[in-house]
Motif scaffolding. Structure first.
Motif, PDB file in Angstrom:
ATOM      1  N   GLN A   1      -5.227  40.638 -50.675  1.00 21.10           N
ATOM      2  CA  GLN A   1      -6.520  40.579 -50.015  1.00 21.10           C
ATOM      3  C   GLN A   1      -7.027  41.971 -49.652  1.00 21.10           C
ATOM      4  OE1 GLN A   1      -8.718  37.685 -48.754  1.00 21.10           O
ATOM      5  NE2 GLN A   1      -7.746  37.195 -50.708  1.00 21.10           N
ATOM      6  N   THR A   2      -6.124  42.854 -49.212  1.00 20.90           N
ATOM      7  CA  THR A   2      -6.527  44.227 -48.881  1.00 20.90           C
ATOM      8  C   THR A   2      -7.053  44.943 -50.120  1.00 20.90           C
ATOM      9  OG1 THR A   2      -4.860  44.305 -47.127  1.00 20.90           O
ATOM     10  CG2 THR A   2      -5.757  46.401 -47.884  1.00 20.90           C
ATOM     11  N   ALA A   3      -6.304  44.842 -51.216  1.00 18.36           N
ATOM     12  CA  ALA A   3      -6.724  45.512 -52.450  1.00 18.36           C
ATOM     13  C   ALA A   3      -8.042  44.937 -52.965  1.00 18.36           C
ATOM     14  CB  ALA A   3      -5.629  45.368 -53.513  1.00 18.36           C
ATOM     15  N   GLN A   4      -8.158  43.605 -52.932  1.00 18.93           N
ATOM     16  CA  GLN A   4      -9.374  42.960 -53.418  1.00 18.93           C
ATOM     17  C   GLN A   4     -10.579  43.331 -52.560  1.00 18.93           C
ATOM     18  OE1 GLN A   4     -10.419  38.516 -54.991  1.00 18.93           O
ATOM     19  NE2 GLN A   4      -9.494  38.632 -52.977  1.00 18.93           N
ATOM     20  N   LEU A   5     -10.391  43.343 -51.234  1.00 21.23           N
ATOM     21  CA  LEU A   5     -11.488  43.678 -50.333  1.00 21.23           C
ATOM     22  C   LEU A   5     -11.939  45.123 -50.530  1.00 21.23           C
ATOM     23  CD1 LEU A   5     -13.334  42.838 -48.023  1.00 21.23           C
ATOM     24  CD2 LEU A   5     -11.528  43.492 -46.419  1.00 21.23           C
ATOM     25  N   ALA A   6     -10.994  46.027 -50.699  1.00 23.63           N
ATOM     26  CA  ALA A   6     -11.357  47.434 -50.934  1.00 23.63           C
ATOM     27  C   ALA A   6     -12.199  47.564 -52.192  1.00 23.63           C
ATOM     28  CB  ALA A   6     -10.093  48.284 -51.050  1.00 23.63           C
ATOM     29  N   SER A   7     -11.816  46.854 -53.246  1.00 22.95           N
ATOM     30  CA  SER A   7     -12.571  46.911 -54.499  1.00 22.95           C
ATOM     31  C   SER A   7     -13.966  46.330 -54.343  1.00 22.95           C
ATOM     32  CB  SER A   7     -11.799  46.163 -55.590  1.00 22.95           C
ATOM     33  OG  SER A   7     -12.540  46.115 -56.791  1.00 22.95           O
ATOM     34  N   LEU A   8     -14.060  45.188 -53.673  1.00 20.42           N
ATOM     35  CA  LEU A   8     -15.359  44.535 -53.494  1.00 20.42           C
ATOM     36  C   LEU A   8     -16.301  45.385 -52.632  1.00 20.42           C
ATOM     37  CD1 LEU A   8     -14.055  40.904 -52.909  1.00 20.42           C
ATOM     38  CD2 LEU A   8     -15.461  41.636 -54.841  1.00 20.42           C
ATOM     39  N   LEU A   9     -15.777  45.971 -51.573  1.00 19.82           N
ATOM     40  CA  LEU A   9     -16.603  46.813 -50.713  1.00 19.82           C
ATOM     41  C   LEU A   9     -17.092  48.048 -51.458  1.00 19.82           C
ATOM     42  CD1 LEU A   9     -14.551  46.571 -47.390  1.00 19.82           C
ATOM     43  CD2 LEU A   9     -16.828  45.625 -47.788  1.00 19.82           C
ATOM     44  N   ARG A  10     -16.225  48.635 -52.252  1.00 19.93           N
ATOM     45  CA  ARG A  10     -16.643  49.801 -53.039  1.00 19.93           C
ATOM     46  C   ARG A  10     -17.703  49.424 -54.068  1.00 19.93           C
ATOM     47  NH1 ARG A  10     -10.404  51.541 -53.407  1.00 19.93           N
ATOM     48  NH2 ARG A  10     -10.335  53.024 -51.656  1.00 19.93           N
TER      49      ARG A  10
END
Length: 823
Positions: free
Chosen positions: A37-46
């Motif tokens: 979830q952390t990795a996915q959220l970082a990608s989506l926010l970027r």
């Protein structure tokens, strides 16, 4: 920028582009739920344009041998982690902290919160984990001490929100995210009895029970196969158990897999099994749903809040291999049942896609970013000077505001319970101490002790201004404290004269104060108020002027807005540079138009929010004010008589002050209308014991909203406030229409500078207007023709050209006044 495959580019919420975020959490490997979830959220926010600095709590071990020494692991990781936090806090606007239970909280989450606060940054705490109840029970005081330093707390499920509520922490729900582009159904639908478990090999996830259940399944389906994805300390024990159960040839331990490989595993299986002993909102269930795979899960923790048993999943008791096996067979042996569960699961998974979750997350980010400043002169006023001021006046507004900032996050059911409790107390007090209601109860045989539901309020008649004016003295409570006399302007008919005590004033101050803090404005920030009437101005003594100067509040009287006075106001605003403007929208729009005529720009004043109230806000007024001040406009609904009833939050919801008021919407016969329908607004103010307002008809028309607001507050919403009853006109044939039908005829005509429409009777309507250089005869005839087309061909339209249109006595500038009853 193009949207990634499977993502809705148009769904990115406003304000995320350019936002600098420090995202604190674990990253794969290992590929666990929070790490993914952390990795996915970082990608989506970027992808959405945010600048994200990931502060990883689980960096690779260096040297590698240190990973085997438990105490040494933490000692080696902590100093560089704290340094990374400190450095990230120098750049970020807010911290998004992914948090879990146990030592992870104490070593990772708590330090992130404290360092962010120490450096003046906003903190959003994103807590997850099915063991939260036990963790909070063991360490409640210590955990809450740090947790309450976060500006907002979010959790992924109603289950965790309820756990936190029981421990005195308000948490909002922002669900986990599933990538529907990556996790998608297989093109091959041929069943082969393949079962998948996607949980790490930890005792908490009880793979042992799953293996025993699988052994039972194999008796009926010898070709069945089980794949277990994940790693952990249970691997050797589980391999031995598979051999003992004689299923080792049909069980594959796939080890750790990344997200792409996991998506492939889901497409190869026929059933996803979740055998957990404790859980919150398992990502594995969301991924299975998105992949079109039916789910069997234990009904522990938050799982029953996530799934609908027998609809989109099958729930079984934990540690019950027989029940688990029976549930799996009921799916694997019945393709139609499997298809039904999978179809419902795919539908449910859509709620957890980024386009649906992003607005909820951004709403919480905005709450953090708009928090009032906690330093400087504003902090001195809000935490010391104003509380002392209120204490000297014997007002309770400070404690009431703090309570309201907690109760605003309560569930609708909790708020209704509070309303009922306070309503019973008000009704009982009125029966004992208020002559008017004592006589009314006797006449109606009404017993306040029998009120057990908010709907019981309908047993009492509707209260109007005329009734209060006829029996004014009887409305004063016999045990009332000091009272202050007030009156309404009477622009909609008969003025109302009434009284208020200190408790009612305290609640109104607290309601307004809470609402301005939603927009990042606190007591002590510079504010200018376009407000007031001559009656209020006569009360402006030297002490009050000094107090306003101390609180950095500037009153700009709105009842006399001549060009010279408007020039003076513009000069004062340029010197003050207010953070907030507060007052009548009509008066502020006059100021803006005057500034435009003088070529004076207002967008550099630094205004954070324009708060409007006491009148209907028209769309064109909102647009004009937002353009002029380069700031959002926040609508407020209320009046001197009924109180501060509702305020708009940054997410657009008009939140009713439910702790203090009960709002009913009724039709012309006084019966409640259907949710969402328009009707007359009735108010019961729960803090008006000294002079009770119970089922008071405000004279306004509006509707309630049944949808929740993305901000997460549990306060009920007004869908719209359409204006006062007198803002509606009645055609000759009895048709009722809003005054906008006539306003639109005049509003955009360049030849007209100002106007006011007065419907004197069904037969006569008068129009006052200020023209630029005389009204051309052809335009006069066009206006008359258009008015008659709406009101009736025989209606007399009188147009009076005047040099100025004075405001109402209160300072309001109303476009339409009808003296014709619309009922």
């Amino acid at each position: 920028m193009n949207a990634p495959a499977g993502r809705d580019a148009g769904a990115t919420p406003d304000g995320i582009a350019g936002l600098r975020i420090a995202l604190v959490g674990p990253l794969p490997p290992p590929a666990g739920g929070m790490a993914n979830q952390t990795a996915q959220l970082a990608s989506l926010l970027r992808d959405a344009g945010a600048i994200v600095d990931v502060v990883q709590v689980n960096p690779p071990w260096r040297p590698a041998w240190a990973a085997s020494v438990r105490g040494l692991r933490a000692a080696l990781r902590l100093p560089p982690y704290l340094w990374h936090l400190w450095r990230a806090a120098g750049q970020a606007q807010l911290f998004h902290v992914m948090a879990n239970s146990g030592w992870s909280w104490h070593l990772h989450a708590a330090p992130a919160i404290w360092i962010a606060r120490l450096r003046g940054k906003g903190v959003l705490l994103n807590y997850r984990g099915g063991e939260a109840e036990a963790f909070l029970a063991r360490r409640a005081s210590l955990v809450r001490f740090s947790m309450r330093r976060a500006h907002q707390v979010v959790v992924p499920s109603t289950f965790l929100a309820e756990v936190f509520r029981r421990h005195g922490v308000s948490a909002q729900i922002v669900p986990n995210i599933v990538d529907l582009a990556l996790f998608r159904p297989s093109d091959c639908a041929a069943p082969h009895a393949s079962i998948l478990i996607a949980r790490h090999l930890e005792p908490l996830y009880d793979h042992a029970t799953a293996l025993r259940a699988f052994a039972i399944v194999r008796r009926s389906l010898p070709h069945a196969h089980l794949t277990i994805c994940g790693e952990g300390p249970e691997l050797q024990r589980l391999q031995q158990l598979a051999q003992i159960l004689d299923v080792s040839d049909a069980v594959h331990f796939a080890g750790k897999l990344d997200n792409a490989a996991m998506a492939g595993q889901y497409r190869l299986c026929d059933l996803a099994l979740n055998p957990s002993l404790a859980d919150n909102q398992p990502i594995s269930i969301l991924e299975a749903w998105a992949s079109g795979v039916p789910v069997v899960s234990t009904g522990v923790g938050g799982v029953p809040h996530l799934v609908r048993d027998q609809i989109n999943a099958v729930l079984v008791p934990p540690q019950d291999p027989a029940a688990m096996a029976q549930a799996m067979l009921s799916v694997l042996q019945h393709p139609s049942r499997a298809w039904s569960l999978a179809s419902a699961g795919r539908q449910a998974a859509r709620r957890y896609a980024w386009p649906q979750v992003a607005p909820l997350l951004m709403a919480q980010y905005r709450l953090v970013l708009k928090r009032p400043p906690a330093v400087g002169y504003t902090a001195l006023v809000s935490t010391l000077l104003f509380p002392v001021h209120e204490m000297l006046k014997r007002h309770r507004s400070v404690s009431l505001r703090r309570n309201m900032e907690r109760s605003q996050w309560w569930s609708p059911q909790q708020l209704e319970a509070l309303q009922l409790q306070r309503l019973r107390a008000l009704l009982l007090h009125a029966s004992e101490h208020v002559p008017y209601f004592r006589q009314l109860y006797t006449r109606l045989n009404f017993d306040a002790n029998r009120v057990h539901d908010l709907r019981d309020l309908r047993c009492l008649p509707i209260l109007n201004k005329a009734e209060i004016n006829r029996h004014r003295d009887d409305f004063v409570a016999e045990n009332a404290g000091p009272l202050r006399r007030f009156n309404t302007g009477g622009s909609s008919g008969e003025p109302l004269i009434f009284f208020q005590g200190k408790d009612r004033v305290s609640h109104d101050v607290a309601a307004k104060w809470r609402a301005t803090r939603w927009w990042g404005v606190d007591i002590g920030d510079r504010e200018a108020l376009m407000w007031g009437s001559p009656i209020e101005l006569n009360a402006q003594d030297r002490w009050r002027m000094r107090r306003d100067r101390l609180l950095r509040s500037l009153l700009l009287p709105a009842f006399d807005l001549s060009p010279a006075r408007l020039d003076d106001y513009l000069g004062r605003l340029q010197r003050l540079r207010p953070a907030m403007l507060f007052g009548y929208p009509s008066a502020m729009c006059l100021l803006v138009r005057h500034a435009h005529s003088r070529r004076i720009a207002l967008d550099g004043l630094g205004v954070k929010v324009v708060f409007v109230t006491a009148e209907r806000l028209y769309d064109e007024q909102r647009a004009l004010l937002e353009r002029a001040f380069a700031a959002p406009v926040a609508n407020g609904y209320g009046g001197r008589d009924a109180g501060f009833l509702a305020h708009e939050c940054p997410e657009g919801g008009m939140h009713i002050t439910a702790e203090d008021v009960i709002i009913e919407i009724v039709d012309a016969q006084g019966a409640p209308v259907a949710p969402g329908d328009s009707g007359a607004i009735l108010v019961t103010h729960l803090a008006s014991r000294d002079f009770p307002f119970i089922r008071y008809a405000t004279g306004d028309v509006g509707a309630l909203d049944t949808r929740p607001c993305p901000c997460g507050r549990g306060l009920p919403l007004l869908k719209r406030v359409e204006g006062r009853v007198t803002d509606f006109v009645v055609a000759r044939d009895g048709t009722v229409m809003h005054g906008l039908a006539l306003i639109y005829v005049l509003r955009d005509l360049p030849e007209i500078r100002a106007f006011k429409i007065i419907q004197e009777s069904l037969d006569t309507t008068r129009v006052l207007l200020v023209s630029v250089s005389g009204l051309p005869p052809a335009l006069r005839l066009s206006i008359i023709s258009q008015f008659r087309a709406r009101l009736g061909a025989s209606v007399e339209i009188l147009i009076d050209e005047v040099t100025d249109i004075p405001a109402e006595a209160s300072g309001k500038h109303r476009y339409v006044i009808s003296k014709v009853s619309s009922h």
